[in-house]
Design a protein around this motif. Structure first.
Motif, PDB file in Angstrom:
ATOM      1  N   UNK A  42       0.862  -1.180   0.000  1.00  0.00           N
ATOM      2  CA  UNK A  42       0.000   0.000   0.000  1.00  0.00           C
ATOM      3  C   UNK A  42       0.896   1.226   0.000  1.00  0.00           C
ATOM      4  N   UNK A  43       0.633   2.124  -0.908  1.00  0.00           N
ATOM      5  CA  UNK A  43       1.252   3.452  -0.895  1.00  0.00           C
ATOM      6  C   UNK A  43       0.217   4.427  -0.348  1.00  0.00           C
ATOM      7  N   UNK A  44       0.510   4.982   0.817  1.00  0.00           N
ATOM      8  CA  UNK A  44      -0.375   6.019   1.335  1.00  0.00           C
ATOM      9  C   UNK A  44       0.315   7.355   1.131  1.00  0.00           C
ATOM     10  N   UNK A  45      -0.348   8.267   0.432  1.00  0.00           N
ATOM     11  CA  UNK A  45       0.240   9.588   0.300  1.00  0.00           C
ATOM     12  C   UNK A  45      -0.743  10.654   0.748  1.00  0.00           C
ATOM     13  N   UNK A  46      -0.172  11.715   1.258  1.00  0.00           N
ATOM     14  CA  UNK A  46      -0.931  12.771   1.906  1.00  0.00           C
ATOM     15  C   UNK A  46      -0.341  14.101   1.469  1.00  0.00           C
ATOM     16  N   UNK A  47      -1.202  15.041   1.084  1.00  0.00           N
ATOM     17  CA  UNK A  47      -0.733  16.389   0.755  1.00  0.00           C
ATOM     18  C   UNK A  47      -1.521  17.364   1.621  1.00  0.00           C
ATOM     19  N   UNK A  48      -0.790  18.155   2.407  1.00  0.00           N
ATOM     20  CA  UNK A  48      -1.454  19.170   3.233  1.00  0.00           C
ATOM     21  C   UNK A  48      -1.140  20.556   2.673  1.00  0.00           C
ATOM     22  N   UNK A  49      -1.830  21.558   3.215  1.00  0.00           N
ATOM     23  CA  UNK A  49      -1.572  22.928   2.781  1.00  0.00           C
ATOM     24  C   UNK A  49      -0.263  23.457   3.385  1.00  0.00           C
ATOM     25  N   UNK A  50       0.463  22.619   4.126  1.00  0.00           N
ATOM     26  CA  UNK A  50       1.725  23.045   4.714  1.00  0.00           C
ATOM     27  C   UNK A  50       1.507  23.922   5.934  1.00  0.00           C
ATOM     28  N   UNK A  51       2.494  24.704   6.270  1.00  0.00           N
ATOM     29  CA  UNK A  51       2.440  25.557   7.458  1.00  0.00           C
ATOM     30  C   UNK A  51       2.034  26.971   7.071  1.00  0.00           C
ATOM     31  N   UNK A  52       1.762  27.777   8.077  1.00  0.00           N
ATOM     32  CA  UNK A  52       1.546  29.205   7.844  1.00  0.00           C
ATOM     33  C   UNK A  52       0.099  29.609   7.811  1.00  0.00           C
ATOM     34  N   UNK A  53      -0.116  30.882   7.523  1.00  0.00           N
ATOM     35  CA  UNK A  53      -1.449  31.463   7.587  1.00  0.00           C
ATOM     36  C   UNK A  53      -1.710  32.009   8.981  1.00  0.00           C
ATOM     37  N   UNK A  54      -2.876  32.659   9.124  1.00  0.00           N
ATOM     38  CA  UNK A  54      -3.273  33.203  10.434  1.00  0.00           C
ATOM     39  C   UNK A  54      -4.530  32.472  10.852  1.00  0.00           C
ATOM     40  N   UNK A  55      -4.406  31.529  11.750  1.00  0.00           N
ATOM     41  CA  UNK A  55      -5.578  30.752  12.136  1.00  0.00           C
ATOM     42  C   UNK A  55      -6.125  30.043  10.904  1.00  0.00           C
ATOM     43  N   UNK A  56      -7.451  30.145  10.718  1.00  0.00           N
ATOM     44  CA  UNK A  56      -8.042  29.461   9.571  1.00  0.00           C
ATOM     45  C   UNK A  56      -7.598  30.062   8.245  1.00  0.00           C
ATOM     46  N   UNK A  57      -7.209  31.344   8.268  1.00  0.00           N
ATOM     47  CA  UNK A  57      -6.829  32.008   7.010  1.00  0.00           C
ATOM     48  C   UNK A  57      -5.575  31.360   6.412  1.00  0.00           C
ATOM     49  N   UNK A  58      -5.641  31.048   5.134  1.00  0.00           N
ATOM     50  CA  UNK A  58      -4.525  30.347   4.480  1.00  0.00           C
ATOM     51  C   UNK A  58      -3.413  31.354   4.182  1.00  0.00           C
ATOM     52  N   UNK A  59      -2.160  30.868   4.094  1.00  0.00           N
ATOM     53  CA  UNK A  59      -1.064  31.793   3.756  1.00  0.00           C
ATOM     54  C   UNK A  59      -1.181  32.251   2.306  1.00  0.00           C
ATOM     55  N   UNK A  60      -0.589  33.413   2.031  1.00  0.00           N
ATOM     56  CA  UNK A  60      -0.606  33.910   0.650  1.00  0.00           C
ATOM     57  C   UNK A  60       0.165  32.971  -0.273  1.00  0.00           C
ATOM     58  N   UNK A  61       1.301  32.536   0.216  1.00  0.00           N
ATOM     59  CA  UNK A  61       2.179  31.685  -0.593  1.00  0.00           C
ATOM     60  C   UNK A  61       2.145  30.274   0.002  1.00  0.00           C
ATOM     61  N   UNK A  62       1.231  29.458  -0.524  1.00  0.00           N
ATOM     62  CA  UNK A  62       1.050  28.108   0.028  1.00  0.00           C
ATOM     63  C   UNK A  62       2.213  27.209  -0.409  1.00  0.00           C
ATOM     64  N   UNK A  63       2.826  26.554   0.541  1.00  0.00           N
ATOM     65  CA  UNK A  63       3.882  25.570   0.258  1.00  0.00           C
ATOM     66  C   UNK A  63       3.357  24.218   0.731  1.00  0.00           C
ATOM     67  N   UNK A  64       2.716  23.479  -0.187  1.00  0.00           N
ATOM     68  CA  UNK A  64       2.110  22.211   0.245  1.00  0.00           C
ATOM     69  C   UNK A  64       3.166  21.258   0.801  1.00  0.00           C
ATOM     70  N   UNK A  90       4.062  17.210   1.234  1.00  0.00           N
ATOM     71  CA  UNK A  90       3.768  15.830   0.802  1.00  0.00           C
ATOM     72  C   UNK A  90       4.430  14.854   1.753  1.00  0.00           C
ATOM     73  N   UNK A  91       3.649  13.879   2.194  1.00  0.00           N
ATOM     74  CA  UNK A  91       4.222  12.780   2.959  1.00  0.00           C
ATOM     75  C   UNK A  91       3.719  11.481   2.357  1.00  0.00           C
ATOM     76  N   UNK A  92       4.514  10.441   2.416  1.00  0.00           N
ATOM     77  CA  UNK A  92       4.074   9.155   1.886  1.00  0.00           C
ATOM     78  C   UNK A  92       4.760   8.038   2.637  1.00  0.00           C
ATOM     79  N   UNK A  93       4.050   6.908   2.669  1.00  0.00           N
ATOM     80  CA  UNK A  93       4.551   5.690   3.322  1.00  0.00           C
ATOM     81  C   UNK A  93       4.208   4.511   2.444  1.00  0.00           C
ATOM     82  N   UNK A  94       5.067   3.508   2.466  1.00  0.00           N
ATOM     83  CA  UNK A  94       4.788   2.255   1.761  1.00  0.00           C
ATOM     84  C   UNK A  94       4.752   1.144   2.801  1.00  0.00           C
ATOM     85  N   UNK A  95       3.665   0.380   2.791  1.00  0.00           N
ATOM     86  CA  UNK A  95       3.497  -0.693   3.772  1.00  0.00           C
ATOM     87  C   UNK A  95       3.187  -1.989   3.048  1.00  0.00           C
ATOM     88  N   UNK A  96       3.806  -3.104   3.443  1.00  0.00           N
ATOM     89  CA  UNK A  96       3.466  -4.393   2.827  1.00  0.00           C
ATOM     90  C   UNK A  96       1.985  -4.685   3.061  1.00  0.00           C
TER      91      UNK A  96
END
Lengths: 284, 284
Positions: free
Chosen positions: A77-99, A101-107
């Motif tokens: 199984x390849x599990x991959x995850x993409x988040x909006x990264x860090x930053x922003x003010x509370x719920x407000x997203x940052x101007x320059x989003x740096x997503x 990516x994390x992934x894991x491979x499991x038998x």
């Protein structure tokens, strides 16, 4: 627009990551055989649909396409995850989003005995929230699924059926749902316009015309000749029993499908064969 | 039952943390003055209500009570987060849950000019999903808030008003909402039985009898003599203008509250004073 993502496999995530803070991201869980991903295009399509809906820039295609090969020989199984990264003010997203990516491979080994014998399911008391703006997507806000799955621990019950806030049958906690309609002589699956996850195996079976989307009436499943749950990792599990309760030994039997009855066998094994052909799993 | 939690302040979180994977956890954002937390009992009560609803064991009380003092002199925000930790099989929770606590302390200065001048708000197109089983809690599934807040970037618009799937007015993206009813001569605030976050400042104002919960009719806010949004960090921001649009210079003015009019001033400043007394903020 493609973004340069911060990726380092399964490295820990900073505590200010918005995926952690708000579930602000998407994920995919992909079956990989000998380094080859199954239903890859469908997984990518849903991932991109989710990123677009959330307004997260998509990673360069290469950032993802190189991953399955790293699984090496056998099933994984390849599990991959993409988040909006860090930053922003509370719920407000940052101007320059740096997503991020994390992934894991499991038998992985599928529960192949369930392909043949079928499973017992129960009805969840938990109701899925209706949110048409996010319906179908595999985003990181999954408390509905976690809390529905938490209703029972008996391993003899393999899945739980979920209704939405209006009582409409939608899916199982981690699988999609289909039933063979006695009159229409077709496999039907709930529409996912209000909630639910549009599984990739469901997508390809819809494209092939194996499934038809409907709004499920309250008795649709009980009146069905055959029924199953399925996803792109486990394949197709026929429903053998539908229980009301949290323990298989004390639950009330709501429905029993006789899997050896030819009228049940035929449509079930045909759908299963079509699905398993897409996953490299055997015909039963 | 109290659990021994894995805590190390703002250390990164493993990629298999269920807070990251599923939003499986809760958080609190607490105003701290000179090491003393404000509305601490209310924050703890909501945190524990969330943990109980999610079935996550609560940490030993000492694990939390020692944190605010670390903020030192001045005003700060203590953000703390408790997830279900790692483990389990997909959505299924592990048998032996080891919750994970993370916390950060950030210096803070409230937007005090807004206490006096009030703010402009807009209507969000995004609708909150109805989920009575999670309503009021501050859990980590916050895509509704993030995506509603993402509708505008004009800094002249301070907040967005949110309705639920049935069109009922609920809250602002990060604050609760109240209005002074012309006829009842009382401050009213939406019931949060279907969705929304039950803010701690809202809780104490309800307990004090400063606020009364209602189901908001579509015109309630427009007909109100005065209105405000508030939370336990920023205090009370009077509503000065309600706009329809995403830019303050092109939006249509839906409502205008004359904050210097004594009929508006009086109820507003009374509520604000009661709220600010709980937060150590000045009367305006």
């Amino acid at each position: 627009m493609n973004a340069e993502v911060h990726s380092s496999g399964d490295a820990p995530v900073p505590v200010d990551d918005r995926g952690l803070a708000f579930g602000d991201g998407v994920f995919e869980t992909i079956l990989v055989r000998d380094g080859q991903p199954l239903l890859w295009e469908s997984h990518l399509a849903r991932l991109h649909a989710g990123l677009q809906r959330l307004g997260i820039p998509a990673p360069e295609p290469d950032a993802l396409t190189v991953l399955p090969a790293q699984a090496g020989h056998g099933l994984a199984i390849l599990k991959l995850m993409i988040t909006r990264g860090s930053g922003g003010r509370g719920y407000q997203v940052p101007e320059d989003v740096q997503p991020r990516l994390r992934w894991r491979i499991m038998p992985f080994a599928p529960r192949s005995e369930r392909w043949q014998d079928g499973i017992a399911v129960r009805s969840c008391a938990w109701r899925l929230a209706r949110q048409p703006a996010l319906a179908g997507l595999k985003h990181l806000n999954r408390l509905d699924n976690v809390l529905a799955r938490r209703e029972w621990t008996d391993p003899a019950i393999a899945e739980g059926l979920l209704r939405d806030g209006e009582g409409v049958l939608i899916e199982a906690t981690a699988m999609n749902l289909a039933w063979f309609d006695r009159d229409a002589r077709r496999w039907l699956t709930p529409r996912l316009e209000q909630c639910g996850v549009a599984g990739t195996l469901r997508e390809v079976l819809l494209e092939e015309g194996q499934l038809t989307e409907v709004e499920a009436g309250p008795a649709a499943l009980e009146q069905a000749e055959a029924a199953c749950v399925f996803n792109s990792v486990q394949g197709v599990w026929p429903l053998e029993r539908w229980l009301e309760g949290v323990r298989s030994d004390t639950a009330v039997l709501r429905c029993h499908w006789r899997l050896r009855d030819p009228a049940v066998q035929k449509p079930l094994r045909d759908l299963q064969a079509a699905a398993h052909a897409r996953l490299g799993y055997p015909r039963m």
